[in-house]
Design an enzyme around this catalytic site. Structure first.
Site, PDB file in Angstrom:
ATOM      1  N   LYS A 213       0.833  -1.210   0.000  1.00 35.18           N
ATOM      2  CA  LYS A 213       0.000   0.000   0.000  1.00 35.18           C
ATOM      3  C   LYS A 213       0.868   1.260   0.000  1.00 35.18           C
ATOM      4  O   LYS A 213       0.643   2.206  -0.759  1.00 35.18           O
ATOM      5  CB  LYS A 213      -0.924  -0.018   1.214  1.00 35.18           C
ATOM      6  N   CYS A 267      -3.364  10.796   1.723  1.00 39.49           N
ATOM      7  CA  CYS A 267      -2.703   9.530   1.393  1.00 39.49           C
ATOM      8  C   CYS A 267      -1.333   9.766   0.778  1.00 39.49           C
ATOM      9  O   CYS A 267      -0.307   9.418   1.357  1.00 39.49           O
ATOM     10  CB  CYS A 267      -3.580   8.760   0.426  1.00 39.49           C
TER      11      CYS A 267
HETATM   12  N1  SAJ Z   1      -2.094  14.996  -8.518  1.00 41.56           N
HETATM   13  C1  SAJ Z   1      -1.304  15.766  -9.334  1.00 41.56           C
HETATM   14  N2  SAJ Z   1      -1.019  15.305 -10.595  1.00 41.56           N
HETATM   15  C2  SAJ Z   1      -1.513  14.123 -11.052  1.00 41.56           C
HETATM   16  C3  SAJ Z   1      -2.308  13.341 -10.205  1.00 41.56           C
HETATM   17  C4  SAJ Z   1      -2.580  13.804  -8.934  1.00 41.56           C
HETATM   18  O1  SAJ Z   1      -0.842  16.856  -8.966  1.00 41.56           O
HETATM   19  O2  SAJ Z   1      -1.230  13.799 -12.204  1.00 41.56           O
HETATM   20  C5  SAJ Z   1      -2.388  15.463  -7.145  1.00 41.56           C
HETATM   21  C6  SAJ Z   1      -3.872  15.660  -6.865  1.00 41.56           C
HETATM   22  O3  SAJ Z   1      -4.316  16.909  -7.306  1.00 41.56           O
HETATM   23  C7  SAJ Z   1      -3.922  15.513  -5.370  1.00 41.56           C
HETATM   24  C8  SAJ Z   1      -2.845  14.451  -5.109  1.00 41.56           C
HETATM   25  O4  SAJ Z   1      -2.005  14.449  -6.245  1.00 41.56           O
HETATM   26  O5  SAJ Z   1      -3.551  16.714  -4.727  1.00 41.56           O
HETATM   27  C9  SAJ Z   1      -3.379  13.049  -4.878  1.00 41.56           C
HETATM   28  O6  SAJ Z   1      -4.477  12.786  -5.721  1.00 41.56           O
HETATM   29  P1  SAJ Z   1      -4.706  11.368  -6.435  1.00 41.56           P
HETATM   30  O7  SAJ Z   1      -5.957  11.470  -7.222  1.00 41.56           O
HETATM   31  O8  SAJ Z   1      -3.502  10.957  -7.150  1.00 41.56           O
HETATM   32  O9  SAJ Z   1      -4.827  10.349  -5.240  1.00 41.56           O
HETATM   33  P2  SAJ Z   1      -5.716  10.270  -3.901  1.00 41.56           P
HETATM   34  O10 SAJ Z   1      -4.876  10.796  -2.783  1.00 41.56           O
HETATM   35  O11 SAJ Z   1      -7.061  10.851  -4.085  1.00 41.56           O
HETATM   36  O12 SAJ Z   1      -5.865   8.682  -3.766  1.00 41.56           O
HETATM   37  C10 SAJ Z   1      -4.695   7.895  -3.706  1.00 41.56           C
HETATM   38  C11 SAJ Z   1      -4.836   6.735  -4.704  1.00 41.56           C
HETATM   39  N3  SAJ Z   1      -3.554   6.041  -4.834  1.00 41.56           N
HETATM   40  C12 SAJ Z   1      -3.036   5.775  -6.058  1.00 41.56           C
HETATM   41  O13 SAJ Z   1      -3.564   6.098  -7.088  1.00 41.56           O
HETATM   42  C13 SAJ Z   1      -1.752   5.007  -6.070  1.00 41.56           C
HETATM   43  C14 SAJ Z   1      -5.928   5.790  -4.225  1.00 41.56           C
HETATM   44  O14 SAJ Z   1      -5.991   4.652  -5.059  1.00 41.56           O
HETATM   45  C15 SAJ Z   1      -5.629   5.345  -2.777  1.00 41.56           C
HETATM   46  O15 SAJ Z   1      -6.616   4.461  -2.285  1.00 41.56           O
HETATM   47  C16 SAJ Z   1      -5.623   6.593  -1.925  1.00 41.56           C
HETATM   48  O16 SAJ Z   1      -4.552   7.429  -2.374  1.00 41.56           O
HETATM   49  C17 SAJ Z   1      -5.421   6.184  -0.477  1.00 41.56           C
HETATM   50  O17 SAJ Z   1      -6.412   6.166   0.263  1.00 41.56           O
HETATM   51  O18 SAJ Z   1      -4.298   5.822  -0.110  1.00 41.56           O
END
Ligand code: SAJ
Length: 413
Positions: A213, A267
């Site tokens: 994870k 996360c």
């Molecule tokens: N972000 C960027 N650029 C991107 C993608 C995301 O700047 O290309 C930023 C987002 O705006 C945000 C942060 O990253 O601030 C995280 O967003 P996210 O959509 O990537 O992820 P979370 O935090 O909503 O959810 C993540 C997911 N993990 C992965 O994709 C590996 C989700 O599957 C997990 O279950 C979750 O963390 C968790 O609970 O751990």
């Protein structure tokens, strides 16, 4: 026959509540436990206290059907799922106090044959620690770290992996990793999740599941850091980073993520630190990625400041506060830091727009800020800072925007 007719979920937050609703919708009697009385009341009225698409309809259905009920005091059940927060303390050290408190709370009602699942994202060794915490309160029962396969209580780590905004779909469709403290623990947990999981279930030991994870979120963090670093380099070299990434991604083996104002959420901005805390010496890349992403809000503030310095009366519309698009979750949101810093530095008049909340968090309100309406703010401001690419912001009237200074941190406009 399903051996789990009644389960209890400890922690009715972004993971615990949707998971409870889905179990309840699949015929299981679910007791949701939370320390927050207003969350408990709200759930018992069938109204979610968090925003997640389609959760309101499902929750109302299962509460009205009497399949889900919330309480502040744990009751006996066949299985317990812990979905409590695992934040970090001062120097990014994991804080396991919520798990310890949950263990203490359920220990008195545990019965021989029960299964305890840790869903919270956890540092390596936490599932074993949970076993020890439970044992400390129940000398009359045996636990896996003492009795192995013969234990009275089974314990497994089954990390949640759902994407906020798509939780109800992903919780059912995603593959799950189940790490048992013993083989039988993992098998018992598999029987529980088979009730609704349509994805594959992969069995391993608890430590590997814990690390898997953390690895998934660290992988994403490192990849976002690469995009954010590119955005700084491109800014200096006067290259449009969005066009650059679009072009580079035409290569069959390149898939660069999107730069943004920084990385938020509970996360990805947190979990990589658990790997760093476990092995500081060898986690140089993971730590640097965290530092690159954490530095991005400062870069955005400096950009806005430089624009504002050229105006006599800068009025800055900050669009979006949540950590990502179309959610109400402000935890670790880079937009919050950016808005607060602009206000503290008195860069200009600041208008804050966030359609998913009704009131600003206390520290922003204390800075004298107030929530504004999108149309009025974009009309009045001479600098527009797009911090979150909410769907409702994307249809902006281009006549309104065309004469303004735009800092589009998401590349959305
Ligand atoms: N972000 C960027 N650029 C991107 C993608 C995301 O700047 O290309 C930023 C987002 O705006 C945000 C942060 O990253 O601030 C995280 O967003 P996210 O959509 O990537 O992820 P979370 O935090 O909503 O959810 C993540 C997911 N993990 C992965 O994709 C590996 C989700 O599957 C997990 O279950 C979750 O963390 C968790 O609970 O751990």
């Amino acid at each position: 026959m399903n051996r789990f007719s009644r389960i209890s979920v400890i922690g009715m937050g972004y993971i615990g509540l949707p998971t409870s609703a889905v179990f309840a919708d699949n015929g299981v009697d679910v007791i949701g436990v939370d320390v927050n009385p207003s969350a408990v009341d709200s759930i018992n009225r069938g109204e979610p206290h968090i925003v997640e698409p389609e959760l309101d309809v499902l929750l109302r259905k299962v509460v009205q059907a009497g399949k889900l009920r919330a309480t502040m005091t744990p009751e006996p059940a066949d299985a317990f799922i812990l979905a409590v927060p695992t934040p970090f303390r001062g120097d990014h050290e994991p804080d396991l106090s919520y798990i310890e408190a949950a263990a203490k709370a359920i220990a008195p009602v545990l019965e021989k044959g029960n299964l305890v699942i840790l869903e919270s994202t956890s540092p390596i060794g936490t599932s074993e620690q949970l076993s020890r915490w439970l044992a400390a309160h129940r000398a009359d029962l045996t636990f896996p770290h003492q009795a192995g396969e013969l234990s009275d209580i089974r314990i497994a780590h089954c990390p949640e992996r759902v994407l906020p905004g798509q939780i109800l779909r992903e919780v059912v469709q995603n593959d799950r990793i189940i790490g048992g403290l013993t083989r039988k623990c993992a098998q018992a947990a598999t029987a529980l999740y088979r009730i609704f999981v349509k994805g594959q279930i992969h069995l391993t030991n608890a430590r590997t599941a814990e690390m898997a994870k953390l690895t998934e979120n660290a992988f994403r963090d490192v990849n976002i850091a690469f995009a954010n670093e590119l955005s700084l380099i491109c800014d200096k070299l006067r290259i449009n980073v969005w066009e650059l990434i679009r072009l580079a991604n035409q290569h069959p083996r390149v898939n660069i993520l999107n730069p943004g104002p920084g990385v938020g959420g509970h996360c990805i901005a947190v979990d990589p630190w658990f790997i760093v805390a476990a092995d500081r010496e060898n986690s140089r890349l993971i730590r640097t990625a965290r530092e690159v992403n954490d530095a991005k809000p400062h870069f955005v503030v400096e950009k806005v400041r430089a624009h504002a310095a050229k105006l006599k009366e800068p009025v800055i519309a900050c669009l979006g506060l949540s950590y990502k698009a179309n959610v109400d979750d402000l935890r670790e949101s880079p937009a919050l830091d950016i808005v607060a810093e602009l206000a503290r530095q008195k860069v200009g008049e600041i208008l804050v727009v966030e359609p998913h909340i009704n009131a600003l968090p206390k520290d922003l309100a204390e800075l004298g800020l107030a929530l504004a309406d999108f149309d009025q703010a974009t009309e009045k401001a001479n600098i527009l800072v797009l911090l979150v690419d909410h769907a409702s912001f994307l249809t902006v009237d281009h006549d309104v925007v065309k004469d303004k200074i735009v800092v589009d941190t998401r590349g959305a406009w």
